[in-house]
Design a protein around this motif. Structure first.
Motif, PDB file in Angstrom:
ATOM      1  N   PRO A  13       0.835  -1.203   0.000  1.00  0.00           N
ATOM      2  CA  PRO A  13       0.000   0.000   0.000  1.00  0.00           C
ATOM      3  C   PRO A  13       0.868   1.250   0.000  1.00  0.00           C
ATOM      4  N   VAL A  14       0.467   2.241  -0.760  1.00  0.00           N
ATOM      5  CA  VAL A  14       1.250   3.475  -0.840  1.00  0.00           C
ATOM      6  C   VAL A  14       0.310   4.658  -0.733  1.00  0.00           C
ATOM      7  N   ARG A  15       0.929   5.757  -0.454  1.00  0.00           N
ATOM      8  CA  ARG A  15       0.224   7.034  -0.534  1.00  0.00           C
ATOM      9  C   ARG A  15       0.894   7.856  -1.614  1.00  0.00           C
ATOM     10  N   HIS A  16       0.094   8.393  -2.504  1.00  0.00           N
ATOM     11  CA  HIS A  16       0.647   9.101  -3.651  1.00  0.00           C
ATOM     12  C   HIS A  16       1.548  10.249  -3.203  1.00  0.00           C
ATOM     13  N   HIS A  17       2.678  10.412  -3.900  1.00  0.00           N
ATOM     14  CA  HIS A  17       3.613  11.514  -3.661  1.00  0.00           C
ATOM     15  C   HIS A  17       4.119  11.518  -2.228  1.00  0.00           C
ATOM     16  N   SER A  18       4.399  10.343  -1.691  1.00  0.00           N
ATOM     17  CA  SER A  18       4.915  10.226  -0.326  1.00  0.00           C
ATOM     18  C   SER A  18       6.354   9.733  -0.373  1.00  0.00           C
ATOM     19  N   PRO A  19       7.322  10.528   0.067  1.00  0.00           N
ATOM     20  CA  PRO A  19       8.717  10.085   0.058  1.00  0.00           C
ATOM     21  C   PRO A  19       8.939   8.813   0.872  1.00  0.00           C
ATOM     22  N   ARG A  20       8.271   8.693   2.027  1.00  0.00           N
ATOM     23  CA  ARG A  20       8.466   7.496   2.839  1.00  0.00           C
ATOM     24  C   ARG A  20       7.901   6.273   2.137  1.00  0.00           C
ATOM     25  N   SER A  21       6.751   6.417   1.484  1.00  0.00           N
ATOM     26  CA  SER A  21       6.195   5.288   0.735  1.00  0.00           C
ATOM     27  C   SER A  21       7.158   4.827  -0.342  1.00  0.00           C
ATOM     28  N   SER A  22       7.752   5.791  -1.072  1.00  0.00           N
ATOM     29  CA  SER A  22       8.651   5.418  -2.164  1.00  0.00           C
ATOM     30  C   SER A  22       9.935   4.786  -1.643  1.00  0.00           C
ATOM     31  N   ALA A  23      10.473   5.300  -0.534  1.00  0.00           N
ATOM     32  CA  ALA A  23      11.723   4.754  -0.002  1.00  0.00           C
ATOM     33  C   ALA A  23      11.522   3.337   0.516  1.00  0.00           C
ATOM     34  N   THR A  24      10.439   3.132   1.270  1.00  0.00           N
ATOM     35  CA  THR A  24      10.197   1.790   1.798  1.00  0.00           C
ATOM     36  C   THR A  24       9.789   0.828   0.688  1.00  0.00           C
ATOM     37  N   SER A  83       7.262   9.801  -6.112  1.00  0.00           N
ATOM     38  CA  SER A  83       5.987   9.089  -6.162  1.00  0.00           C
ATOM     39  C   SER A  83       6.263   7.588  -6.161  1.00  0.00           C
ATOM     40  N   PRO A  84       5.637   6.828  -5.278  1.00  0.00           N
ATOM     41  CA  PRO A  84       5.929   5.396  -5.216  1.00  0.00           C
ATOM     42  C   PRO A  84       5.613   4.657  -6.515  1.00  0.00           C
ATOM     43  N   GLU A  85       4.591   5.092  -7.245  1.00  0.00           N
ATOM     44  CA  GLU A  85       4.294   4.441  -8.528  1.00  0.00           C
ATOM     45  C   GLU A  85       5.458   4.609  -9.498  1.00  0.00           C
ATOM     46  N   TYR A  86       6.037   5.812  -9.512  1.00  0.00           N
ATOM     47  CA  TYR A  86       7.186   6.062 -10.387  1.00  0.00           C
ATOM     48  C   TYR A  86       8.379   5.204  -9.952  1.00  0.00           C
ATOM     49  N   VAL A  87       8.610   5.106  -8.656  1.00  0.00           N
ATOM     50  CA  VAL A  87       9.714   4.308  -8.132  1.00  0.00           C
ATOM     51  C   VAL A  87       9.537   2.841  -8.511  1.00  0.00           C
ATOM     52  N   ALA A  88       8.289   2.353  -8.438  1.00  0.00           N
ATOM     53  CA  ALA A  88       8.029   0.955  -8.783  1.00  0.00           C
ATOM     54  C   ALA A  88       8.322   0.689 -10.256  1.00  0.00           C
ATOM     55  N   VAL A  89       7.868   1.569 -11.133  1.00  0.00           N
ATOM     56  CA  VAL A  89       8.107   1.390 -12.565  1.00  0.00           C
ATOM     57  C   VAL A  89       9.603   1.456 -12.863  1.00  0.00           C
ATOM     58  N   LYS A  90      10.275   2.418 -12.247  1.00  0.00           N
ATOM     59  CA  LYS A  90      11.710   2.552 -12.481  1.00  0.00           C
ATOM     60  C   LYS A  90      12.469   1.319 -11.986  1.00  0.00           C
ATOM     61  N   ALA A 290      -0.315  14.821   2.923  1.00  0.00           N
ATOM     62  CA  ALA A 290       1.126  14.817   3.140  1.00  0.00           C
ATOM     63  C   ALA A 290       1.845  14.326   1.906  1.00  0.00           C
ATOM     64  N   GLY A 291       3.054  14.811   1.719  1.00  0.00           N
ATOM     65  CA  GLY A 291       3.840  14.433   0.564  1.00  0.00           C
ATOM     66  C   GLY A 291       3.540  15.272  -0.645  1.00  0.00           C
ATOM     67  N   ASN A 292       2.608  16.220  -0.520  1.00  0.00           N
ATOM     68  CA  ASN A 292       2.251  17.015  -1.683  1.00  0.00           C
ATOM     69  C   ASN A 292       2.147  18.498  -1.368  1.00  0.00           C
ATOM     70  N   ARG A 293       2.054  18.874  -0.110  1.00  0.00           N
ATOM     71  CA  ARG A 293       1.898  20.288   0.234  1.00  0.00           C
ATOM     72  C   ARG A 293       3.087  21.108  -0.224  1.00  0.00           C
ATOM     73  N   ALA A 294       4.278  20.543  -0.163  1.00  0.00           N
ATOM     74  CA  ALA A 294       5.508  21.273  -0.490  1.00  0.00           C
ATOM     75  C   ALA A 294       6.445  20.343  -1.250  1.00  0.00           C
ATOM     76  N   PRO A 295       6.267  20.231  -2.560  1.00  0.00           N
ATOM     77  CA  PRO A 295       7.018  19.235  -3.325  1.00  0.00           C
ATOM     78  C   PRO A 295       8.533  19.376  -3.227  1.00  0.00           C
ATOM     79  N   GLN A 296       9.052  20.608  -3.236  1.00  0.00           N
ATOM     80  CA  GLN A 296      10.500  20.777  -3.177  1.00  0.00           C
ATOM     81  C   GLN A 296      11.051  20.276  -1.839  1.00  0.00           C
ATOM     82  N   TYR A 297      10.324  20.503  -0.775  1.00  0.00           N
ATOM     83  CA  TYR A 297      10.750  20.034   0.541  1.00  0.00           C
ATOM     84  C   TYR A 297      10.787  18.503   0.568  1.00  0.00           C
TER      85      TYR A 297
END
Length: 800
Positions: A13-24, A83-90, A290-297
Motif C-alpha cells: 500500500p502506498v500514498r501518492h507523492h509520499s517520500p516514505r512510501s517510495s523509499a520503503t 511518487s511510489p508508482e514512479y519508483v516501482a516502474v523505475k 502529506a507528501g504534496n503540500r511542499a514538493p521541493q521540501y
C-alpha cells in the motif's frame, strides 16, 4: 475470482507523492525481487511506461488522458521523483521485471457514471487551482477517496460528524491530519514490512469511513486484471502490486465483489500521452495531503534518503540566504537556532523528525522575530519549488505542442510555472508576430498568456479607466505596445493536446473557433468583433468570412450600438490593420464597408436615442463612437453625422441626456460656437422646460465637456437662472439628476463654476472677502457675510 490467490500477492500500500512510501517500497522490492509488478494507473497507458522512466524524462511529469470525440474532458496522473508508482516502474525497468498498469482505462475514467465521472485518485481539474486556505478542510481530511475511503464521509459534510481522519489526529493529540500523517508514517524510519503492515492497518480502518460504489467497482476491475495477468505461469510470491492503501487493504481482506465491475460505464473514445508537470501544480492538486503540500521540501527529503532533518536544514539555509539578499539581518547562528527549535518542536509533538509545520513555526519564532510575512513570501515558495518536468523524445508531441514550444524557444517567451511580465513593441515586426501568437492562444483558450495592458493612443486614451483585460479588440490595433503576463502550467499542454481535434496548427484552431463564434453572431457588431479577433490572430479565412457576415448583417441591422461597434472596428482596420501583417485584406475592402456601415448607423441615430436613461445608455456610447469615426476618417460622411447630432440637440422627442451629449460633442468638434451653446443651454434649461428633463440634458452635456461649460459665463448664467427657477416642491425630484450631473466635476471645474456664479450674481468683492475668511479657516465669519453670497454657497454645496 480467486481472492485467496490475490491476497497472497505482495500487496504494497502506498500514498501518492509520499517520500516514505517510495523509499520503503524500493527497499521492499529489493527484498522480494518480484518478476512482475502491477501498478495502479490507467491500463491503456502501460505503453507510456518506457518513456516515463526514459533517462531524458525528468519528473515531475504526468500521464494525460483526454477524450477524442469532441467532448472536452481530460484527466491527469502526475508523478514526482518520489511518487511510489514512479519508483516501482523505475525499479522494474532497472531489474528487468515486467511492469503494467492495471486500473480502469482512461476512456472509462472519463465516462459518465451515475451523474459524475468515474475519476481516479489523482484526478484534478487542470484549470482549477485552489489556494491552500480554501482546501483546508480537504487537507485535514488527509487522503483522496481511494487511499482513505470515501470523500463523502469526510467531516464537515454539513457538520454531521467527525471524520475518521480528524478522529485519528485528535486521538493522537495532533492539530490536523497532516501532522498525524507526518508523525505516524512520513517521518519515522520504518522497515519495509512494518511500514506495509502499519499502512494496511490504517487503510483498513479508514476505508470503513465511507463506501463509494465507484471505488469498490475499481477494486473488482483491478483484482481481475492482476489475476488475469498473473496467469498460471506466475506464483503470487513472484508478483508485487503497488496500490493505493484502500485498494490494497480491500485485497488483503478479500473484500472484493466481482459483480460490481459490471457497474462501470463503457469507455468513451480517448487517447493518452505524457506531458511535463510542475511542482507548483503538484502542490495545488485537489484532495491531497502529506507528501504534496511542499514538493521541493519532500524532494529534498527523498534525495536525502528520507532524512527530514537534512531537508529541514537545507530549507533553512536557503531561507537565510533569501533574507540576507533582501537586506535582512540573518546569520548562520539564526539558522542553527531555527533548526534546533524545529527538532525540539517535533520531539514535543511525538514526531521522529521535523516536518513542514515545525519548519514554518521555528522560522517565524527565530529568524523572523515573530513576523510571518517573510516566511509566507520567501519560505513557502522555496518549499513548494518551481521545478518543471521534461518529457523524453520517445514521446512525440502533437503538432500544436510542437508549434507552441518551438515558438516559445525562438521568441524567448517564459517557459516556467511562475508568472513573468513582458512588453511587446508593435513597431517591431518580430514582436508583432509574437503578439499574433499570443492572440491565437487567447482565442483558442489555451492558458498561457494573459493580456495585461497597453500604451494607449488616440481614442483609447479616454478609456483609461477600463480594465486592461476588457479593452475592445479595435483598440488593440491602435496601440504602440502590449503588455502580457505569461506562465506555462501543465494546463497549457493539456489544452494543446485537447485542441488538436480543431486543427493541426494554432492558426487553424483559432480560425475554427472564430468561425464558430461567427456562426453564433446575430448583429453587425458581434460579427465585427470576430473580424477584429481574426485580424489580431492573422487568420485570413476568418477575416474574409467575418467581412461577408458584417455586410449581410448591416443591410438589415437597426441596432445603433451594433452598427457603431462595427464602424469602430472598420475604422481601426482602416488606420492600423497593416500593422497586423494582413495587407492582403486591402483598403479596397475596408473603406467601402466603413462608408456603408457609417451611413446606415447615422440614419438610425434618432430612433436609437429614444427611451429612458437606461434604454439609451448603449446608444450614448454609440454616439461617441460615431463622432470619433466622423472626425478621424475622411472617407465617411462627416456632414451627415453633424446634421444628425444637431437634430438630436433640437429634438424634444429623444432622451434629453442624449441631446446634451450630442450638444457637447458638437461643441467639442467646433461645429457650434459659444453663442450657440449658450442659446441651446438657455432653451433647454429655461423656465418652460420640465426640471427633470433639463437636468438630464445638463448631465449629458457634462459627460463630454464639463470644463467648457463651467468656463462659459453665459452658460453658467443660464444654469444659475435654471437652478434658482426650480420650484421648491420640484427641486427634490430634480436633485438626484443634478447630483449625478455634477458628480464628475473635478477641483478645477468646481473653481471655475464658483467664480462664474459669483460673477453672475455680482458678488466678486464679497467673494474675495470670503476667500480671505476661508484661508483663515473661520467659517463662522463667512456666515456673517451677505445673504446672497451665503445662499450661492449653499446652492453649490447642495449640488456638489
Amino acid at each position: 475470482m480467486d481472492l485467496d490467490r490475490l491476497a497472497a500477492v505482495h500487496l504494497f500500500p502506498v500514498r501518492h507523492h509520499s517520500p516514505r512510501s517510495s523509499a520503503t517500497l524500493r527497499a521492499y522490492l529489493d527484498e522480494v525481487r518480484p518478476k512482475a509488478i502491477f501498478v495502479e494507473g490507467p491500463s491503456d497507458a502501460t505503453e507510456l511506461l518506457e518513456a516515463l522512466v526514459d533517462p531524458k524524462t525528468v519528473p515531475p511529469v504526468a500521464i494525460l488522458g483526454y477524450r477524442t470525440d469532441g467532448t472536452p474532458a481530460s484527466s491527469l496522473w502526475p508523478f514526482a521523483a518520489y511518487s511510489p508508482e514512479y519508483v516501482a516502474v523505475k525499479w522494474a525497468f532497472e531489474h528487468g521485471a515486467r511492469v503494467e498498469l492495471i486500473d480502469v482505462p482512461v476512456g472509462m475514467t472519463l465516462a459518465p457514471f451515475e451523474g459524475a465521472t468515474v475519476g481516479h485518485d489523482d484526478a484534478e481539474d487542470p484549470g482549477g487551482h485552489e489556494r491552500e486556505d480554501e482546501r483546508e478542510g480537504d487537507a485535514e481530511r488527509g487522503e483522496d477517496a481511494d487511499e482513505a475511503g470515501d470523500d463523502d464521509g469526510a467531516a464537515g459534510a454539513e457538520g454531521a460528524q467527525e471524520s475518521i481522519y480528524e478522529a485519528c489526529a485528535r486521538a493522537r493529540g495532533f492539530r490536523s491530519f497532516e501532522e498525524f500523517w507526518e508523525a505516524s508514517f512520513e517521518a519515522p524510519r520504518y522497515e519495509p514490512r512494518s511500514f506495509r503492515e502499519a499502512l494496511l492497518a490504517y487503510a483498513d480502518l479508514a476505508r470503513g469511513d465511507g463506501d463509494r460504489l465507484v471505488h469498490r467497482a475499481r477494486d473488482a476491475y483491478m483484482a481481475r486484471q492482476i489475476l488475469e495477468r498473473m496467469g498460471p505461469d506466475l506464483a503470487p510470491s513472484e508478483v508485487a502490486a503497488v496500490l493505493g492503501a484502500a485498494h490494497a487493504a480491500a485485497f488483503a481482506a478479500r473484500d472484493v465483489d466481482p459483480a460490481l465491475e459490471a457497474r462501470l460505464p463503457a469507455p468513451v473514445p480517448c487517447a493518452v500521452t505524457l506531458i511535463p508537470f510542475s511542482f507548483p501544480r503538484l502542490s495545488e492538486q485537489l484532495g491531497y495531503g502529506a507528501g504534496n503540500r511542499a514538493p521541493q521540501y519532500y524532494q529534498r527529503a527523498h534525495d536525502a534518503g528520507g532524512d527530514f532533518r537534512r531537508a529541514t536544514l537545507e530549507v533553512l539555509i536557503d531561507f537565510t540566504e533569501h533574507l540576507r539578499l533582501r537586506g535582512f539581518m540573518a546569520s548562520l547562528a539564526d539558522t542553527i537556532e531555527a533548526f534546533r527549535l524545529a527538532v525540539a518542536l517535533a520531539e514535543l509533538r511525538g514526531k521522529a523528525e521535523p516536518g513542514l509545520d515545525e519548519v514554518r513555526e521555528a522560522t517565524i519564532a527565530t529568524m523572523c522575530r515573530g513576523d510571518a510575512t517573510h516566511v509566507d513570501g520567501f519560505l513557502w515558495p522555496a518549499v513548494i519549488g518551481r521545478n518543471v518536468g521534461r518529457v523524453g523524445s520517445r514521446i512525440g508531441k502533437n503538432s500544436l505542442q510542437e508549434e507552441f514550444w518551438r515558438e516559445v524557444r525562438e521568441r524567448g517567451l517564459p517557459a516556467t510555472d511562475a508568472p513573468e511580465s513582458f512588453r511587446l513593441s508593435l513597431t517591431n515586426q518580430v514582436e508583432v508576430g509574437t503578439s499574433v501568437l499570443l492572440h491565437r492562444l487567447r482565442i483558442a483558450k489555451i492558458p498561457y498568456a494573459a493580456y495585461a495592458g497597453t500604451r494607449r493612443t488616440g481614442v483609447a486614451a479616454r478609456r483609461r479607466g477600463q480594465a486592461a483585460q476588457e479593452v475592445p479588440a479595435d483598440e488593440l490595433l491602435g496601440q504602440l505596445s502590449e503588455t502580457w503576463e505569461a506562465q506555462w502550467t501543465p494546463a497549457t499542454d493539456v489544452a494543446l493536446v485537447e485542441k488538436i481535434v480543431l486543427g493541426d496548427t494554432l492558426e487553424q484552431v483559432a480560425t475554427r473557433l472564430l468561425e464558430e463564434d461567427l456562426a453564433a453572431c446575430h448583429t453587425t457588431g458581434e460579427a465585427a468583433d470576430v473580424l477584429l479577433n481574426g485580424v489580431l490572430a492573422s487568420s485570413a479565412r476568418a477575416v474574409a468570412a467575418a467581412l461577408r457576415a458584417c455586410d449581410e448583417f448591416a443591410a438589415g441591422d437597426s441596432d445603433l450600438p451594433s452598427l457603431a461597434r462595427a464602424c469602430r472596428a472598420f475604422a481601426g482596420l482602416a488606420s492600423f490593420g497593416s500593422s497586423r501583417s494582413l495587407s492582403s485584406l486591402g483598403d479596397g475592402v475596408i473603406a467601402p464597408m466603413l462608408e456603408k456601415t457609417f451611413a446606415r448607423a447615422v440614419l438610425r441615430v434618432h430612433g436609437g436615442c429614444t427611451g429612458s436613461d437606461e434604454a439609451v445608455a448603449a446608444a450614448k456610447e454609440a454616439l461617441r463612437t460615431l463622432h470619433d469615426v466622423a472626425l478621424s476618417q475622411p472617407i465617411v460622411d462627416r456632414g451627415a453625422w453633424l446634421d444628425a447630432a444637431r437634430g438630436l440637440v433640437e429634438s424634444e422627442a429623444v432622451n434629453p441626456t442624449a441631446s446634451g451629449l450630442a450638444c457637447g460633442l458638437l461643441y467639442l468638434a467646433q461645429a457650434i460656437d459659444d453663442a450657440d451653446v449658450a442659446r441651446v443651454v438657455g432653451l433647454r434649461l429655461g423656465g418652460a422646460a420640465a426640471p427633470e428633463a433639463a437636468a438630464s440634458f445638463l448631465a449629458g452635456f457634462l459627460e463630454v465637456n464639463a470644463l467648457v461649460l463651467v468656463k462659459s459665463r453665459p452658460v453658467v448664467e443660464a444654469l444659475d437662472t435654471f437652478l434658482r427657477g426650480i420650484a421648491p416642491e420640484r427641486f427634490k425630484d430634480t436633485l438626484p439628476v443634478l447630483r449625478r450631473a455634477f458628480a464628475g466635476l473635478g477641483a478645477t471645474e468646481r473653481r471655475y463654476l464658483l467664480e462664474n456664479v459669483l460673477a453672475a450674481r455680482k458678488l466678486g468683492g464679497k467673494a474675495r472677502a470670503a476667500q480671505a475668511v476661508l484661508l483663515e479657516k473661520d467659517r463662522e465669519k463667512l456666515k456673517e457675510m451677505s445673504e446672497d453670497l451665503s445662499q450661492a454657497m449653499d446652492d453649490l454645496d447642495e449640488l456638489l
